[in-house]
Design a protein around this motif. Structure first.
Motif, short mmCIF file in Angstrom:
data_model
loop_
_atom_site.label_atom_id
_atom_site.label_comp_id
_atom_site.label_asym_id
_atom_site.label_seq_id
_atom_site.Cartn_x
_atom_site.Cartn_y
_atom_site.Cartn_z
N ARG A 1 0.82 -1.22 0.00
CA ARG A 1 0.00 0.00 0.00
C ARG A 1 0.84 1.27 0.00
O ARG A 1 0.36 2.35 -0.30
N GLY A 2 2.11 1.13 0.33
CA GLY A 2 2.98 2.30 0.46
C GLY A 2 3.09 3.09 -0.84
O GLY A 2 3.15 2.53 -1.93
N LEU A 3 3.14 4.40 -0.70
CA LEU A 3 3.22 5.27 -1.88
C LEU A 3 4.52 5.08 -2.68
O LEU A 3 4.49 5.19 -3.90
N PRO A 4 5.66 4.80 -2.01
CA PRO A 4 6.88 4.56 -2.81
C PRO A 4 6.72 3.36 -3.76
O PRO A 4 7.17 3.42 -4.91
N VAL A 5 6.07 2.29 -3.27
CA VAL A 5 5.86 1.12 -4.13
C VAL A 5 4.88 1.48 -5.24
O VAL A 5 5.10 1.16 -6.42
N ARG A 6 3.79 2.16 -4.87
CA ARG A 6 2.81 2.55 -5.89
C ARG A 6 3.44 3.39 -6.98
O ARG A 6 3.23 3.16 -8.19
N ASP A 7 4.24 4.38 -6.59
CA ASP A 7 4.85 5.27 -7.57
C ASP A 7 5.88 4.52 -8.42
O ASP A 7 6.04 4.80 -9.62
N ASP A 8 6.60 3.60 -7.81
CA ASP A 8 7.55 2.77 -8.54
C ASP A 8 6.83 1.97 -9.62
O ASP A 8 7.27 1.90 -10.78
N LEU A 9 5.70 1.40 -9.24
CA LEU A 9 4.91 0.60 -10.18
C LEU A 9 4.34 1.47 -11.30
O LEU A 9 4.33 1.08 -12.47
N ARG A 10 3.85 2.65 -10.92
CA ARG A 10 3.28 3.54 -11.93
C ARG A 10 4.30 3.91 -13.00
O ARG A 10 4.01 3.86 -14.20
N PHE A 11 5.49 4.28 -12.56
CA PHE A 11 6.52 4.67 -13.53
C PHE A 11 6.88 3.49 -14.44
O PHE A 11 6.97 3.63 -15.66
N ALA A 12 7.08 2.32 -13.82
CA ALA A 12 7.47 1.14 -14.60
C ALA A 12 6.40 0.76 -15.61
O ALA A 12 6.71 0.36 -16.75
N ALA A 13 5.13 0.87 -15.21
CA ALA A 13 4.04 0.53 -16.13
C ALA A 13 3.99 1.51 -17.31
O ALA A 13 3.78 1.12 -18.46
N GLN A 14 4.20 2.80 -17.01
CA GLN A 14 4.10 3.82 -18.06
C GLN A 14 5.19 3.66 -19.12
O GLN A 14 4.96 3.96 -20.29
N VAL A 15 6.38 3.22 -18.72
CA VAL A 15 7.46 3.09 -19.71
C VAL A 15 7.47 1.72 -20.36
O VAL A 15 8.25 1.49 -21.28
N SER A 16 6.59 0.82 -19.93
CA SER A 16 6.60 -0.53 -20.49
C SER A 16 5.25 -0.88 -21.11
O SER A 16 4.94 -0.45 -22.22
N VAL A 17 4.41 -1.60 -20.38
CA VAL A 17 3.21 -2.16 -20.99
C VAL A 17 2.12 -1.13 -21.27
O VAL A 17 1.19 -1.40 -22.05
N LEU A 18 2.20 0.06 -20.66
CA LEU A 18 1.22 1.11 -20.95
C LEU A 18 1.75 2.16 -21.93
O LEU A 18 1.06 3.11 -22.25
N HIS A 19 2.96 1.96 -22.39
CA HIS A 19 3.56 2.90 -23.35
C HIS A 19 2.96 2.67 -24.74
O HIS A 19 2.61 1.54 -25.10
N SER A 20 2.87 3.73 -25.52
CA SER A 20 2.27 3.62 -26.86
C SER A 20 3.06 2.71 -27.79
O SER A 20 2.51 2.18 -28.76
N ASP A 21 4.33 2.49 -27.49
CA ASP A 21 5.15 1.62 -28.33
C ASP A 21 5.06 0.15 -27.93
O ASP A 21 5.68 -0.70 -28.57
N HIS A 22 4.31 -0.15 -26.88
CA HIS A 22 4.26 -1.53 -26.39
C HIS A 22 3.53 -2.45 -27.37
O HIS A 22 2.47 -2.11 -27.89
N ARG A 23 4.11 -3.61 -27.60
CA ARG A 23 3.48 -4.67 -28.36
C ARG A 23 3.45 -5.91 -27.47
O ARG A 23 4.50 -6.39 -27.04
N ALA A 24 2.28 -6.42 -27.21
CA ALA A 24 2.09 -7.42 -26.16
C ALA A 24 2.99 -8.65 -26.30
O ALA A 24 3.65 -9.07 -25.37
N GLY A 25 3.05 -9.25 -27.50
CA GLY A 25 3.86 -10.45 -27.66
C GLY A 25 3.41 -11.55 -26.72
O GLY A 25 2.32 -11.51 -26.13
N TRP A 26 4.25 -12.54 -26.55
CA TRP A 26 3.88 -13.69 -25.73
C TRP A 26 4.09 -13.45 -24.25
O TRP A 26 3.55 -14.18 -23.42
N TYR A 27 4.86 -12.45 -23.90
CA TYR A 27 5.09 -12.15 -22.49
C TYR A 27 4.15 -11.08 -21.97
O TYR A 27 4.20 -10.73 -20.79
N GLY A 28 3.28 -10.56 -22.82
CA GLY A 28 2.39 -9.48 -22.43
C GLY A 28 1.41 -9.86 -21.33
O GLY A 28 1.15 -9.07 -20.40
#
Length: 298
Positions: free
Chosen positions: A214-241
């Motif tokens: 629940r901690g905000l540091p973990v939440r913010d860490d996850l938010r940043f990682a998601a935005q640059v990876s699977v939520l980024h416009s360049d993301h292509r799901a592939g088999w690991y999506g």
């Protein structure tokens, strides 16, 4: 996934030419590593693979497949329990199978130093044979010299860097963040950040585990990682999506951050990967419950 049905069918039928043709058709090393792992989970496939190795002793594919199958057999004997719950007889058999696999892979990697699937499996044998952090890093570095952002190998090294395998949380989180930052935008590497937090959560007791997620540091860490990876416009799901979105969906849900979990559940639909949902006592019901909570934020 429908694309993998022909491989499953050929493996179950013991039809090596069809298996070989399937691998030849793949267009990325990540897909090859994924398919290697999938085939290695097929019961009794080692019989077909041992014959293929005998018939094609110079081909790295059947040898890597056979080695990975030996690893799966060994790990099945060991089980996923912590070491204190595993008998000496189980360990002996486990190590015997892994040593067989390692001997095969040593030759493959010497002959084909750029063959990512073999190095990826060697990260598993390094962990299982307790070869240590330095040796695992050496193998990973050999692989990344040819394939800098090979997600299957990154997932394996992340396991090695966790405390349960002799690493530390600083090492595990540091590697996950570095890999996510170094990878091209839209890659799967950001999911390593979620997986590292899930591993950390697993090691904590009840209330402490919930507070951590629940901690905000973990939440913010996850938010940043998601935005640059699977939520980024360049993301292509592939088999690991599916696995990558599952990691974020679960991590956000455990922290009660259901609005953040929503886009990942939306991407998943009715699909989910076994890992990391298998970390929960009842994965299917947890997936349904958390997805319902995420959809309620609409």
């Amino acid at each position: 996934m429908p694309e993998l049905v022909p491989l499953r069918s050929a493996a179950r039928q013991g039809h090596w030419p069809a298996v070989q043709a399937y691998f030849t058709s793949l267009d990325s090393t990540e897909k090859v590593s994924y398919a290697v792992g999938l085939l290695a989970e097929t019961a009794d496939v080692e019989r077909m693979l041992e014959k293929a190795v005998a018939d094609r002793p110079a081909d790295p594919l059947p040898r890597t497949l056979l080695a990975d199958r030996y690893v799966r057999i060994g790990w099945g004997i060991r089980s996923d329990l912590r070491a204190k719950h595993v008998s000496q007889e189980q360990f002996d058999q486990f190590h015997d199978w892994l040593r067989r696999a390692e001997q095969i892979l040593i030759d493959v990697c010497a002959e084909q130093p750029a063959y990512a699937p073999a190095w990826t499996v060697r990260l598993i044998t390094a962990r299982g044979l307790s070869l240590g952090q330095s040796e695992a890093r050496r193998r990973y570095d050999r692989l990344t010299a040819h394939h800098p952002h090979h997600y299957p190998a990154q997932m394996q090294l992340l396991q090695q860097l966790c405390p349960k395998w002799g690493g530390s949380w600083d090492a595990a989180h540091g590697f996950a963040r570095e890999a996510a930052a170094a990878a091209p935008d839209g890659s799967h590497a950001g999911a390593l950040v979620a997986l590292a937090h899930l591993e950390h959560w697993l090691e904590l007791d009840g209330g402490e585990a919930g507070a951590y997620m629940r901690g905000l540091p973990v939440r913010d860490d996850l938010r940043f990682a998601a935005q640059v990876s699977v939520l980024h416009s360049d993301h292509r799901a592939g088999w690991y999506g599916i696995g990558a979105h599952s990691a974020f969906a679960l991590a956000f849900s455990l922290g009660g951050h259901f609005e953040d979990a929503l886009p990942h559940f939306t991407a998943l639909g009715d699909r989910a990967s076994d890992f990391p949902w298998s970390y929960l006592p009842n994965p299917k019901s947890a997936f349904v419950k958390y997805r319902k909570s995420a959809l309620a934020t609409l």
